[in-house]
Enzyme design. Structure first.
Site, PDB file in Angstrom:
ATOM      1  N   ASP A   1     -93.720-100.704 -27.494  1.00 46.48           N
ATOM      2  CA  ASP A   1     -93.673-101.423 -26.213  1.00 46.48           C
ATOM      3  C   ASP A   1     -94.525-100.728 -25.153  1.00 46.48           C
ATOM      4  O   ASP A   1     -95.306-101.367 -24.436  1.00 46.48           O
ATOM      5  CB  ASP A   1     -92.229-101.530 -25.719  1.00 46.48           C
ATOM      6  CG  ASP A   1     -91.321-102.162 -26.750  1.00 46.48           C
ATOM      7  OD1 ASP A   1     -91.837-102.704 -27.737  1.00 46.48           O
ATOM      8  OD2 ASP A   1     -90.092-102.104 -26.578  1.00 46.48           O
TER       9      ASP A   1
ATOM     10  N   ASP B   1     -92.055 -99.375 -35.914  1.00 45.73           N
ATOM     11  CA  ASP B   1     -92.727 -98.313 -35.139  1.00 45.73           C
ATOM     12  C   ASP B   1     -92.062 -96.950 -35.335  1.00 45.73           C
ATOM     13  O   ASP B   1     -92.736 -95.963 -35.619  1.00 45.73           O
ATOM     14  CB  ASP B   1     -92.897 -98.682 -33.648  1.00 45.73           C
ATOM     15  CG  ASP B   1     -91.633 -99.023 -32.897  1.00 45.73           C
ATOM     16  OD1 ASP B   1     -90.548 -99.082 -33.513  1.00 45.73           O
ATOM     17  OD2 ASP B   1     -91.730 -99.229 -31.659  1.00 45.73           O
TER      18      ASP B   1
ATOM     19  N   TYR C   1     -78.974-100.699 -32.016  1.00 49.88           N
ATOM     20  CA  TYR C   1     -80.391-100.344 -32.261  1.00 49.88           C
ATOM     21  C   TYR C   1     -80.479 -98.918 -32.831  1.00 49.88           C
ATOM     22  O   TYR C   1     -81.140 -98.679 -33.837  1.00 49.88           O
ATOM     23  CB  TYR C   1     -81.183-100.445 -30.947  1.00 49.88           C
ATOM     24  CG  TYR C   1     -82.649-100.071 -31.064  1.00 49.88           C
ATOM     25  CD1 TYR C   1     -83.621-101.033 -31.319  1.00 49.88           C
ATOM     26  CD2 TYR C   1     -83.076 -98.739 -30.918  1.00 49.88           C
ATOM     27  CE1 TYR C   1     -84.966-100.696 -31.423  1.00 49.88           C
ATOM     28  CE2 TYR C   1     -84.407 -98.395 -31.025  1.00 49.88           C
ATOM     29  CZ  TYR C   1     -85.350 -99.374 -31.268  1.00 49.88           C
ATOM     30  OH  TYR C   1     -86.683 -99.030 -31.373  1.00 49.88           O
TER      31      TYR C   1
ATOM     32  N   GLU D   1     -91.705-105.562 -36.941  1.00 52.54           N
ATOM     33  CA  GLU D   1     -90.547-105.269 -36.091  1.00 52.54           C
ATOM     34  C   GLU D   1     -89.748-104.118 -36.704  1.00 52.54           C
ATOM     35  O   GLU D   1     -89.553-104.071 -37.932  1.00 52.54           O
ATOM     36  CB  GLU D   1     -89.706-106.546 -35.984  1.00 52.54           C
ATOM     37  CG  GLU D   1     -89.242-106.892 -34.612  1.00 52.54           C
ATOM     38  CD  GLU D   1     -90.346-107.096 -33.574  1.00 52.54           C
ATOM     39  OE1 GLU D   1     -90.720-106.114 -32.909  1.00 52.54           O
ATOM     40  OE2 GLU D   1     -90.824-108.231 -33.413  1.00 52.54           O
ATOM     41  N   HIS D   2     -89.310-103.210 -35.872  1.00 50.90           N
ATOM     42  CA  HIS D   2     -88.562-102.017 -36.301  1.00 50.90           C
ATOM     43  C   HIS D   2     -89.378-101.164 -37.286  1.00 50.90           C
ATOM     44  O   HIS D   2     -88.815-100.444 -38.099  1.00 50.90           O
ATOM     45  CB  HIS D   2     -87.199-102.402 -36.900  1.00 50.90           C
ATOM     46  CG  HIS D   2     -86.276-102.991 -35.867  1.00 50.90           C
ATOM     47  ND1 HIS D   2     -85.512-102.224 -35.032  1.00 50.90           N
ATOM     48  CD2 HIS D   2     -86.041-104.283 -35.511  1.00 50.90           C
ATOM     49  CE1 HIS D   2     -84.831-103.015 -34.207  1.00 50.90           C
ATOM     50  NE2 HIS D   2     -85.139-104.258 -34.477  1.00 50.90           N
TER      51      HIS D   2
ATOM     52  N   GLU E   1     -87.013 -93.472 -22.158  1.00 56.50           N
ATOM     53  CA  GLU E   1     -85.972 -94.232 -22.880  1.00 56.50           C
ATOM     54  C   GLU E   1     -85.038 -93.273 -23.619  1.00 56.50           C
ATOM     55  O   GLU E   1     -83.821 -93.429 -23.569  1.00 56.50           O
ATOM     56  CB  GLU E   1     -86.608 -95.169 -23.916  1.00 56.50           C
ATOM     57  CG  GLU E   1     -87.479 -96.266 -23.328  1.00 56.50           C
ATOM     58  CD  GLU E   1     -86.672 -97.459 -22.823  1.00 56.50           C
ATOM     59  OE1 GLU E   1     -85.444 -97.482 -22.990  1.00 56.50           O
ATOM     60  OE2 GLU E   1     -87.294 -98.367 -22.243  1.00 56.50           O
TER      61      GLU E   1
END
Ligand code: GLA
Length: 388
Positions: free
Chosen positions: A173, A37, A223, A34-35, A161
């Site tokens: 994602d 990428d 984020y 997680e986090h 995004e």
């Protein structure tokens, strides 16, 4: 998956009675990583059997998009040439993909679109990436002769995004949504973009998500701050080592992180500390999976939860409580899934403990927060595709 006929009936009703083509793209889970990428590390996602389904048709206009969000009962028409784009957040995903495709040289013109989804919104299962890749799949088919590569679709989703939705996300994602394969998780190296499919059928275990229903919202959220912290640390390490090339935390060692600790401050240091640990955990989980050692997989998941909660600070009280309930029930592994700030925990639980765990978690969570967590059994499904 959403019923095609349901989407079709709305498409016919809201536009000129004609049918179009139907496309679908899934949301995702992530076993671990997680986090990592946007830090050039590894991730371990898989597509799910839930996502977004859209019917789309060229409407013959130069640049008018007529869009209907079936679940929201909201209709928005906009022009591709309008530099501001539509205001409705859901319509910005359509606008963003169309604009990014135009940048790639795809001659996108006016079209009609109606879409619906069954991936829970704000649950950290990437409903936004599912939209992006679904719309990309449709525009590729309608205007791009399907010549846009899968990777370019992923990158167009990510750019949407960044450029139209205010989230500086990584590529996990959109990658999972485009490349997903039924029954398989994927280990992606986000630096080289190489990946492998890992058949995932843990004998005697089940994967289940518990949705806290605390709405996870990344736009305008901390984020982007987390990402900035990581980049600050990389810059500080690069300045100390001008002879080296440090692009992301992937290129940095634990020793180098210690060297810049005082300079970058405790907050940035602690966040980078989590990322370096997470990078190692993904690799450990891959080895454990190959050896069929689910106990180690689970232990790493708990370690990730701890790091996301205490170091990266993207948890919340409800998610920490769900994690505690998993521990109390002897669940093998449990952690926050996705960006954090709400959404789901992902739980690897022995099949014989499953019923007791779910019943206990529902009852205790409801007693404390006034509502049960939503239970989502994970089925690993296929990626973006045309349905008809
Ligand atoms: C969100 C982002 C991803 C990734 C995860 C955290 O889902 O969109 O790129 O950074 O958070 O792993």
């Amino acid at each position: 998956m959403i019923d095609i006929e349901f989407v079709r009936s709305r498409f016919i009703k809201h536009f000129d009675g004609k049918t179009g083509n139907v496309y679908t793209s899934p949301g995702r889970i992530n076993l671990i990583g997680e986090h990592t990428d946007y830090n050039g590390g590894f991730v371990f996602p898989g597509a799910v059997d839930k996502g977004i389904t859209a019917e789309m048709r060229v409407n013959g206009t130069e640049d008018t998009v007529m869009a209907y969000a079936i679940d929201l009962k909201d209709r928005v028409d906009f022009h591709l040439d309008d530099p501001a784009g539509p205001k409705a957040s859901w319509a910005r995903y359509i606008y963003g993909i169309a604009k990014e495709f135009q940048k790639l040289g795809v001659p996108v013109k006016g079209f009609n679109i109606a879409f619906a989804g069954d991936v829970p919104l704000g649950a950290g299962m990437s409903s936004s990436a599912a939209m992006e890749s679904c719309f990309a799949c449709g525009l590729n088919d309608l205007f791009g002769e399907n010549k846009v590569s899968q990777w370019d679709m992923v990158l167009a989703g990510q750019a949407t995004e960044h450029n139209y939705c205010g989230v500086n996300c990584g590529i996990m994602d959109q990658f999972a949504s485009v490349f997903g394969k039924a029954g398989c998780l994927m280990r992606l190296d986000c630096r080289s973009r190489e990946f492998e499919y890992f058949p995932f059928k843990p004998d005697g275990y089940r994967l289940v998500l518990l949705n806290s229903k605390v709405k996870h919202e990344l736009a305008g959220s901390p984020y982007n701050d987390r990402r900035n912290s990581c980049e600050n640390v990389v810059k500080a390490i690069q300045a100390k080592h001008p002879e080296g090339k440090f692009e992301t935390l992937r290129d940095c060692t634990w020793e180098q992180l210690e060297e810049v600790r005082a300079e970058v401050g405790e907050e940035d240091y602690t966040r980078a500390h989590f990322v370096l640990g997470e990078k190692d955990r993904v690799l450990a989980v891959c080895d454990a999976l190959l050896a069929g050692d689910y106990e180690t997989v689970g232990q790493k998941m708990f370690e990730t939860h701890y790091g996301l909660s205490k170091e990266y600070e993207v948890s919340c009280e409800e998610l920490d409580y769900l994690n505690d309930l998993a521990k109390e029930n002897g669940v093998t592994g449990s952690r926050i899934m996705g960006g954090g700030f709400g959404g789901c925990t992902i739980n690897l639980v022995r099949a014989d403990l499953y019923n007791k765990f779910i019943a206990d978690a529902k009852a205790k969570f409801a007693a404390k927060y006034g509502h049960e967590p939503e239970v989502i059994d994970v089925v690993i499904g296929d990626g973006s595709r045309r349905l008809c």
